[in-house]
Write an enzyme that holds these catalytic residues in place. Structure first.
Site, PDB file in Angstrom:
ATOM      1  N   TRP A 180       0.397  -1.380  -0.037  1.00 22.29           N
ATOM      2  CA  TRP A 180      -0.235  -0.428  -0.261  1.00 22.29           C
ATOM      3  C   TRP A 180       1.020   0.956   0.363  1.00 22.29           C
ATOM      4  O   TRP A 180       2.018   1.305   0.941  1.00 22.29           O
ATOM      5  CB  TRP A 180      -0.492   0.184   1.312  1.00 22.29           C
ATOM      6  CG  TRP A 180      -1.365   1.570   1.123  1.00 22.29           C
ATOM      7  CD1 TRP A 180      -2.771   1.597   0.515  1.00 22.29           C
ATOM      8  CD2 TRP A 180      -1.161   2.579   2.268  1.00 22.29           C
ATOM      9  NE1 TRP A 180      -3.299   2.977   0.476  1.00 22.29           N
ATOM     10  CE2 TRP A 180      -2.240   3.354   2.003  1.00 22.29           C
ATOM     11  CE3 TRP A 180      -0.126   3.101   3.475  1.00 22.29           C
ATOM     12  CZ2 TRP A 180      -2.526   4.975   2.321  1.00 22.29           C
ATOM     13  CZ3 TRP A 180      -0.812   4.009   3.632  1.00 22.29           C
ATOM     14  CH2 TRP A 180      -1.176   4.797   3.820  1.00 22.29           C
ATOM     15  N   GLU A 221      -3.033  -2.836  -2.686  1.00 21.44           N
ATOM     16  CA  GLU A 221      -4.319  -1.941  -1.449  1.00 21.44           C
ATOM     17  C   GLU A 221      -4.497  -0.954  -2.274  1.00 21.44           C
ATOM     18  O   GLU A 221      -3.622  -0.360  -2.395  1.00 21.44           O
ATOM     19  CB  GLU A 221      -3.854  -2.382  -0.354  1.00 21.44           C
ATOM     20  CG  GLU A 221      -4.744  -1.490   0.254  1.00 21.44           C
ATOM     21  CD  GLU A 221      -4.616  -1.721   2.063  1.00 21.44           C
ATOM     22  OE1 GLU A 221      -3.497  -1.858   2.259  1.00 21.44           O
ATOM     23  OE2 GLU A 221      -5.300  -1.290   2.806  1.00 21.44           O
ATOM     24  N   LYS A 223      -7.031   2.146  -2.799  1.00 16.09           N
ATOM     25  CA  LYS A 223      -7.834   3.274  -1.512  1.00 16.09           C
ATOM     26  C   LYS A 223      -8.141   4.584  -2.391  1.00 16.09           C
ATOM     27  O   LYS A 223      -8.004   5.562  -3.165  1.00 16.09           O
ATOM     28  CB  LYS A 223      -6.330   4.070  -1.055  1.00 16.09           C
ATOM     29  CG  LYS A 223      -6.852   4.624   0.610  1.00 16.09           C
ATOM     30  CD  LYS A 223      -5.740   5.380   2.118  1.00 16.09           C
ATOM     31  CE  LYS A 223      -6.652   5.936   3.233  1.00 16.09           C
ATOM     32  NZ  LYS A 223      -4.915   5.914   4.047  1.00 16.09           N
ATOM     33  N   ASP A 254      -9.658  -3.139   1.755  1.00 23.23           N
ATOM     34  CA  ASP A 254      -9.938  -2.848   2.621  1.00 23.23           C
ATOM     35  C   ASP A 254     -10.965  -1.610   2.158  1.00 23.23           C
ATOM     36  O   ASP A 254     -11.429  -1.317   1.917  1.00 23.23           O
ATOM     37  CB  ASP A 254      -8.570  -1.554   2.587  1.00 23.23           C
ATOM     38  CG  ASP A 254      -8.322  -1.197   4.221  1.00 23.23           C
ATOM     39  OD1 ASP A 254      -9.527  -0.362   4.753  1.00 23.23           O
ATOM     40  OD2 ASP A 254      -7.661  -1.408   5.015  1.00 23.23           O
ATOM     41  N   HIS A 257     -11.395   1.545   2.213  1.00 23.38           N
ATOM     42  CA  HIS A 257     -11.492   2.723   1.636  1.00 23.38           C
ATOM     43  C   HIS A 257     -11.620   3.251   0.452  1.00 23.38           C
ATOM     44  O   HIS A 257     -11.702   3.094  -1.073  1.00 23.38           O
ATOM     45  CB  HIS A 257      -9.308   1.320   0.954  1.00 23.38           C
ATOM     46  CG  HIS A 257      -8.722   2.217   1.719  1.00 23.38           C
ATOM     47  ND1 HIS A 257      -7.155   1.487   1.784  1.00 23.38           N
ATOM     48  CD2 HIS A 257      -8.351   2.378   3.191  1.00 23.38           C
ATOM     49  CE1 HIS A 257      -6.356   1.219   2.485  1.00 23.38           C
ATOM     50  NE2 HIS A 257      -7.669   2.043   3.409  1.00 23.38           N
ATOM     51  N   HIS A 281      -8.813  -6.383   4.246  1.00 23.37           N
ATOM     52  CA  HIS A 281      -8.044  -5.585   5.497  1.00 23.37           C
ATOM     53  C   HIS A 281      -9.568  -5.212   5.632  1.00 23.37           C
ATOM     54  O   HIS A 281     -10.854  -4.246   5.697  1.00 23.37           O
ATOM     55  CB  HIS A 281      -7.788  -3.842   5.216  1.00 23.37           C
ATOM     56  CG  HIS A 281      -6.056  -4.663   5.176  1.00 23.37           C
ATOM     57  ND1 HIS A 281      -4.978  -3.358   4.590  1.00 23.37           N
ATOM     58  CD2 HIS A 281      -5.456  -6.160   5.485  1.00 23.37           C
ATOM     59  CE1 HIS A 281      -4.064  -3.532   5.281  1.00 23.37           C
ATOM     60  NE2 HIS A 281      -4.368  -5.391   4.695  1.00 23.37           N
ATOM     61  N   ASP A 289     -12.481   7.012   6.670  1.00 22.40           N
ATOM     62  CA  ASP A 289     -11.156   5.689   6.380  1.00 22.40           C
ATOM     63  C   ASP A 289     -10.748   5.798   7.730  1.00 22.40           C
ATOM     64  O   ASP A 289      -9.479   6.356   8.117  1.00 22.40           O
ATOM     65  CB  ASP A 289     -10.221   5.908   5.913  1.00 22.40           C
ATOM     66  CG  ASP A 289      -9.309   4.608   6.163  1.00 22.40           C
ATOM     67  OD1 ASP A 289      -9.924   3.595   6.657  1.00 22.40           O
ATOM     68  OD2 ASP A 289      -8.279   4.214   5.206  1.00 22.40           O
ATOM     69  N   ASP A 291     -10.393   3.766  10.159  1.00 17.95           N
ATOM     70  CA  ASP A 291      -9.782   2.623  11.421  1.00 17.95           C
ATOM     71  C   ASP A 291     -10.525   1.754  12.383  1.00 17.95           C
ATOM     72  O   ASP A 291     -10.016   1.833  13.689  1.00 17.95           O
ATOM     73  CB  ASP A 291      -8.628   2.805  10.975  1.00 17.95           C
ATOM     74  CG  ASP A 291      -8.134   1.977   9.717  1.00 17.95           C
ATOM     75  OD1 ASP A 291      -8.328   1.201   8.768  1.00 17.95           O
ATOM     76  OD2 ASP A 291      -7.401   2.875   8.943  1.00 17.95           O
ATOM     77  N   ASP A 321      -7.691  -4.538   9.982  1.00 17.24           N
ATOM     78  CA  ASP A 321      -6.389  -3.162   9.941  1.00 17.24           C
ATOM     79  C   ASP A 321      -7.388  -2.308  10.380  1.00 17.24           C
ATOM     80  O   ASP A 321      -8.130  -1.694  10.004  1.00 17.24           O
ATOM     81  CB  ASP A 321      -6.591  -3.059   8.083  1.00 17.24           C
ATOM     82  CG  ASP A 321      -5.956  -1.539   8.223  1.00 17.24           C
ATOM     83  OD1 ASP A 321      -5.253  -1.395   9.085  1.00 17.24           O
ATOM     84  OD2 ASP A 321      -5.105  -1.315   7.443  1.00 17.24           O
TER      85      ASP A 321
HETATM   86  C1  RNT Z   1      -3.546   3.063   4.703  1.00  9.17           C
HETATM   87  C2  RNT Z   1      -4.178   1.286   4.339  1.00  9.17           C
HETATM   88  C3  RNT Z   1      -2.811   0.376   4.717  1.00  9.17           C
HETATM   89  C4  RNT Z   1      -1.823   0.494   6.655  1.00  9.17           C
HETATM   90  C5  RNT Z   1      -1.881  -0.167   6.857  1.00  9.17           C
HETATM   91  C6  RNT Z   1      -0.900   0.031   8.730  1.00  9.17           C
HETATM   92  O1  RNT Z   1      -4.817   3.406   4.502  1.00  9.17           O
HETATM   93  O2  RNT Z   1      -4.986   0.511   5.439  1.00  9.17           O
HETATM   94  O3  RNT Z   1      -2.850  -1.361   4.893  1.00  9.17           O
HETATM   95  O4  RNT Z   1      -3.304   0.339   7.070  1.00  9.17           O
HETATM   96  O5  RNT Z   1      -0.757  -0.907   6.423  1.00  9.17           O
HETATM   97 ZN    ZN Z   2      -5.384  -1.021   4.671  1.00 12.21          ZN
END
Ligand code: RNT
Ligand code: ZN
Length: 413
Positions: A180, A221, A223, A254, A257, A281, A289, A291, A321
């Site tokens: 990523w 990955e 985003k 993810d 994302h 993720h 985003d 998390d 994640d």
């Molecule tokens: C960032 C991505 C990525 C990170 C990790 C730490 O937006 O989601 O996966 O969260 O690599």
């Molecule tokens: Zn991620």
């Protein structure tokens, strides 16, 4: 009749075998992310924030400050999570007195993780770290206009692939190396194409060496946006869907994302027609985003249901994640990971054959009645039985364990 036997009977009435569900759940590894344990700081001997638009908020006591502390915390967390475990490490989590820059890291800087993981029977996954570094301060790495900066990051990426492949070889299974990059722009670009071409060329250079897929799987990955890259991310979903399809890498989805109203679970069956294997993720975006630690909520249940209903468990790798420093970090790991497992168990306990039959006969009334009626089935009794068989605690006993571990780590500075 025990509570479990009663539940088993109720599921059997719907044609569902709880024993088969329990046996299958035992075999599904969840790759727990190391970065929930220390707020995405890592162990490079330098100060600085995570950067790249990644933001852990909160200052709950007990952040792991060293590899040993992080391993102790992980070990505790795993002990409270029934089932098979993987650990997802980032390249910034090296364990060494040396101070290699990102383009100088080697396997030996991570060897202690492998020794520990083998001892604990934990599979390792890996990630290059393309953020929290002065050469990433422009929010451009592999797509940077400066060739020197691109080359630095390409070298970093190559080294992580080597290290990941050696993890895989030392453990006798495939280590996923997930790429990523934060690359993007805060405001509208004039040229959206050139950075994407540069990213593609850099990725090609980084992935050029053929390594044994029994030991290494490459993933990419996407985003949608991040702090500081609101207008444009180079590695968008379309970019990486095309890339993974053409180059044969895994695609990482993810859950944070995408646009906030998108249904990520819906993407699995489409993506699976184009790419061989998928990495997830699992995360919980709140308005952005953010998390958040995953809940046992509709989005997670839908994800698990798709994995089971589309028969994708065999080619989907489940990683987590999220990072929250406003609550006990170890509790966040344990509750979040168990929520993923609970969602999988619920999916494995659905009378899918009957639901499919109703659907294919266009009997949407029956499908509707069933999905709503089965919500009342005693899923919790099967989960409790699973935990007991796996020697993991539940309910108040679990809360006591989490609390007592947190009070031990709270004394850390
Ligand atoms: C960032 C991505 C990525 C990170 C990790 C730490 O937006 O989601 O996966 O969260 O690599
Ligand atoms: Zn991620």
């Amino acid at each position: 009749m025990s509570i479990y036997d009663n539940a088993r009977q109720q599921f059997a009435d719907w044609g569902v075998d709880t024993e088969a569900a329990i046996e299958q759940l035992k075999t599904i590894p969840i790759s727990m992310h190391c970065w929930q344990g220390d707020d995405v700081v890592g162990f490079e001997k330098k100060s600085g924030s995570s950067g790249g638009g990644i933001q852990a908020t909160g200052n709950h006591p007990g952040r792991a400050r060293t590899p040993d502390e992080l391993r102790a915390d992980l070990q505790f967390a795993y002990s409270q999570i029934p089932g098979v475990h993987r650990l997802n490490l980032h390249a910034m989590y090296l364990d060494t007195d040396e101070t290699p820059d990102r383009d100088q890291i080697e396997y030996r800087h991570f060897a202690s993780w492998v020794d520990w993981a083998n001892e604990q029977n934990i599979g390792l996954d890996f990630n290059p770290t393309f953020f929290a570094h002065e050469k990433a301060d422009d929010n451009l790495t592999l797509a940077h206009p400066d060739q020197g900066i691109r080359d630095f990051w390409i070298e970093h990426g190559k080294r992580t692939r080597d290290i990941a492949a050696q993890f895989g070889a030392a453990q006798g299974n495939a280590c996923i190396n997930n790429i990523w990059v934060p690359d993007g722009m805060k405001d509208h670009p004039i040229d959206r194409m050139a950075p994407r071409k540069r990213l593609e060329n850099s990725l090609d250079a980084m992935l050029s060496e053929q390594l044994d897929s029994r030991h290494l799987l490459d993933a990419v990955e996407s985003k949608l946006f991040g702090i500081g890259v609101e207008a444009y991310t180079v590695g968008s979903h379309e970019f990486y869907l095309g890339f993974a399809t053409r180059k044969g890498t895994l695609l990482c989805l993810d859950m944070g994302h995408f646009h906030p109203t998108e249904n990520i679970a819906d993407k699995l069956s489409s993506v699976a027609l184009s790419v061989g294997e998928i990495l997830l993720h699992v995360s919980r975006p709140m308005r952005w985003d953010s998390d958040h630690v995953i809940l046992l909520d509709d989005s997670i249940l839908a994800m698990a249901q798709e994995l089971v209903a589309c028969d994708l468990l065999g080619r989907t790798h489940i990683g987590l994640d999220f990072f929250d420093a406003t609550i006990s970090r170890t509790a966040a790991w344990v509750i979040g990971t168990r929520n993923m497992q609970k969602a999988l168990l619920r999916a494995l306990l659905l009378p899918l054959d009957q639901l499919r039959t109703a659907e294919i006969s266009l009997d949407f009334t029956t499908r509707f009645m069933m999905t709503e009626e089965i919500k009342d089935l005693p899923f919790n009794a099967v989960w409790a039985e699973y935990c007991e068989r796996m020697d993991a605690k539940c309910g108040k006993a679990l809360l006591r364990e989490l609390d007592s571990f947190q009070s031990k780590v709270s004394v850390r500075g």
